[in-house]
Write an enzyme that holds these catalytic residues in place. Structure first.
Site, mmCIF file in Angstrom:
data_model
loop_
_atom_site.group_PDB
_atom_site.id
_atom_site.type_symbol
_atom_site.label_atom_id
_atom_site.label_comp_id
_atom_site.label_asym_id
_atom_site.label_seq_id
_atom_site.Cartn_x
_atom_site.Cartn_y
_atom_site.Cartn_z
ATOM 1 N N ALA A 66 -3.609 14.937 5.316
ATOM 2 C CA ALA A 66 -3.302 13.699 6.043
ATOM 3 C C ALA A 66 -2.258 12.904 5.273
ATOM 4 C CB ALA A 66 -4.569 12.863 6.176
ATOM 5 N N HIS A 73 1.413 5.479 -1.755
ATOM 6 C CA HIS A 73 1.033 6.604 -2.614
ATOM 7 C C HIS A 73 2.290 7.132 -3.281
ATOM 8 C CE1 HIS A 73 -3.030 6.858 -0.830
ATOM 9 N NE2 HIS A 73 -2.398 6.341 0.215
ATOM 10 N N HIS A 108 -10.369 1.260 2.343
ATOM 11 C CA HIS A 108 -10.120 2.301 3.354
ATOM 12 C C HIS A 108 -11.277 2.179 4.337
ATOM 13 C CE1 HIS A 108 -8.508 6.258 4.796
ATOM 14 N NE2 HIS A 108 -9.667 6.182 5.421
ATOM 15 N N HIS A 137 -4.213 -0.360 6.194
ATOM 16 C CA HIS A 137 -3.697 0.482 7.282
ATOM 17 C C HIS A 137 -4.550 0.435 8.548
ATOM 18 C CE1 HIS A 137 -6.585 3.130 5.346
ATOM 19 N NE2 HIS A 137 -5.750 3.460 4.366
ATOM 20 N N HIS A 177 0.856 -1.200 0.000
ATOM 21 C CA HIS A 177 0.000 0.000 0.000
ATOM 22 C C HIS A 177 0.886 1.242 0.000
ATOM 23 C CE1 HIS A 177 -3.807 2.174 1.462
ATOM 24 N NE2 HIS A 177 -2.892 3.120 1.266
HETATM 25 O O1 DOR Z 1 -2.988 9.626 5.612
HETATM 26 C C1 DOR Z 1 -3.419 9.329 4.509
HETATM 27 N N1 DOR Z 1 -2.945 9.883 3.382
HETATM 28 N N2 DOR Z 1 -4.422 8.455 4.441
HETATM 29 C C2 DOR Z 1 -5.044 8.184 3.295
HETATM 30 O O2 DOR Z 1 -5.978 7.421 3.314
HETATM 31 C C3 DOR Z 1 -4.664 8.878 2.045
HETATM 32 C C4 DOR Z 1 -3.304 9.388 2.104
HETATM 33 C C5 DOR Z 1 -2.991 10.382 1.018
HETATM 34 O O3 DOR Z 1 -3.271 10.110 -0.154
HETATM 35 O O4 DOR Z 1 -2.439 11.424 1.338
HETATM 36 ZN ZN ZN Z 2 -3.264 5.123 1.635
#
Ligand code: DOR
Ligand code: ZN
Length: 358
Positions: A265, A17, A138, A176, A15
């Site tokens: 976040a 990004h 999620h 997560h 997982h």
């Molecule tokens: O903390 C996070 N950041 N949680 C998420 O679900 C998405 C992620 C983000 O893409 O920044």
């Molecule tokens: Zn994520």
């Protein structure tokens, strides 16, 4: 393994990004240097909802990496209320999509186009179950009347339980996880439900966001919970149970986007992900279980082959910088200003020597 060196089968990040544009150019190789494969989240703007978009994104990821890097991005489809089951199934059968991601609309970064009511995606879930395509979740409800610290637990009860009952052979990964409730839920569930655990939820509880003032770099979603939840996650990750495996949720944001009146976040853990997990596993007296968590349980759950190569970490103090960047982006990493006990020293396409071999 000696006490000063740790060699593991090449791990995967289930997982992450990787972002796009300048952030992709900066961040992608931090994941690709430590991990052989990664499940890449589709919450771009616009979201990745078609096989063509996923294929183009995969090309951009590979172009962002240095020559010769061995790394396989595993692409995901972003589910929307209107998603076409045929597009998803074809993308999976053509090898473009590895899984689908369910973001409840409004739950997190770039989730506005997500699913407003899971019943709307029942037809696509039916199709996914039939073809063996995993659903990545999620797991938070978004109702304004539900306290943010309860959103994961309420999701288990009101969304995940009926979903699993209606799709008993759908493979589902609860991403997560942050609560003891989720640990118990996964333990009690059948073989088709697994969970990823981030490096940061193993180390921070909710107090980290308020230490001496507001700490935006400790803010992620799902938000870190009470200490007892962190302790349950540490026990689960290091337990050797195969339905808990590594997923960093490394999620870089520009420093100024986090240090804001409405901060984003996400915690950027890719640069020291393995070292952070190693530190936690060592603190729990479970270093010998790190390899299974990082390199075996994920591919077994997804039905993919284990990687053949190896990675090595050396016991050597590593100071993490307060700030990372490249002129286009500035990111405060996880563990900023801290010292970790391990240092990643490299990857090899050679398998690690088996015990007893010369
Ligand atoms: O903390 C996070 N950041 N949680 C998420 O679900 C998405 C992620 C983000 O893409 O920044
Ligand atoms: Zn994520």
């Amino acid at each position: 393994m000696t006490s000063d060196s740790l060699t593991l089968r090449e791990p995967d990040d289930w997982h992450v990004h990787l972002r796009d544009d300048d952030m992709l150019a900066f961040a992608a190789d931090y994941t690709a240097r430590q991990f052989a494969r990664a499940i890449v989240m589709p919450n771009l703007v616009p979201p990745v909802t078609t096989a063509a978009a996923a294929d183009a994104y995969r090309t951009r990821i590979l172009s962002a990496l240095p020559e010769g890097r061995r790394f396989t991005p595993l692409m995901t489809a972003y589910l929307t209320d209107e998603i076409d089951p045929a597009e998803i199934a074809t993308g999976f059968q053509d090898g473009v999509f590895t899984a689908c991601k369910l973001y409840p609309a409004g739950a997190t970064t770039n989730s506005a186009a997500g699913v407003t009511n899971v019943r709307k995606i029942w037809p696509v879930l039916e199709r996914m179950q039939a073809i063996g395509m995993p659903l990545l979740v999620h797991g938070e409800v978004v109702a304004a009347d539900i306290d943010i610290f309860d959103r994961e637990a309420v999701f288990l009860e009101t969304v995940l339980t009926p979903l699993l009952a209606d799709f008993p052979s759908l493979k589902v990964v609860l991403e997560h996880i942050t609560t003891e409730d989720s640990v118990r839920f996964v333990e009690a569930a059948g073989a088709n439900l697994a969970a990823t655990i981030t490096a940061h939820h193993l180390r921070i509880d909710r107090n980290a966001m308020f230490q001496g003032g507001i700490r935006p770099h400790a803010y992620c979603l799902p938000v870190a919970k009470r200490r007892r939840h962190k302790e349950a996650l540490r026990k689960a990750a290091t337990s050797g149970q195969p339905r808990f495996f590594l997923g960093t949720d490394s999620a870089p944001h520009q420093k100024h986007d986090k240090e804001s009146a409405c901060g984003c976040a996400g915690i950027f853990s890719a640069p020291m992900a393995l070292e952070s997990y190693a530190q936690t596993f060592e603190e729990e007296g479970a270093l010998e279980r790190l390899e299974a968590f990082a390199s075996e349980f994920g591919p077994r759950f997804y039905g993919l082959p284990l990687n053949e190569g190896s990675v090595t970490l050396r016991r050597e103090a590593q100071d993490l910088p307060e700030l990372m960047g490249d002129g286009n982006v500035s990111v405060v990493p996880f563990h900023a200003g801290e010292t970790l006990a391990w240092r990643f020293t490299g990857r090899s396409s050679q398998a690690k020597a088996s015990p007893g071999s010369a």
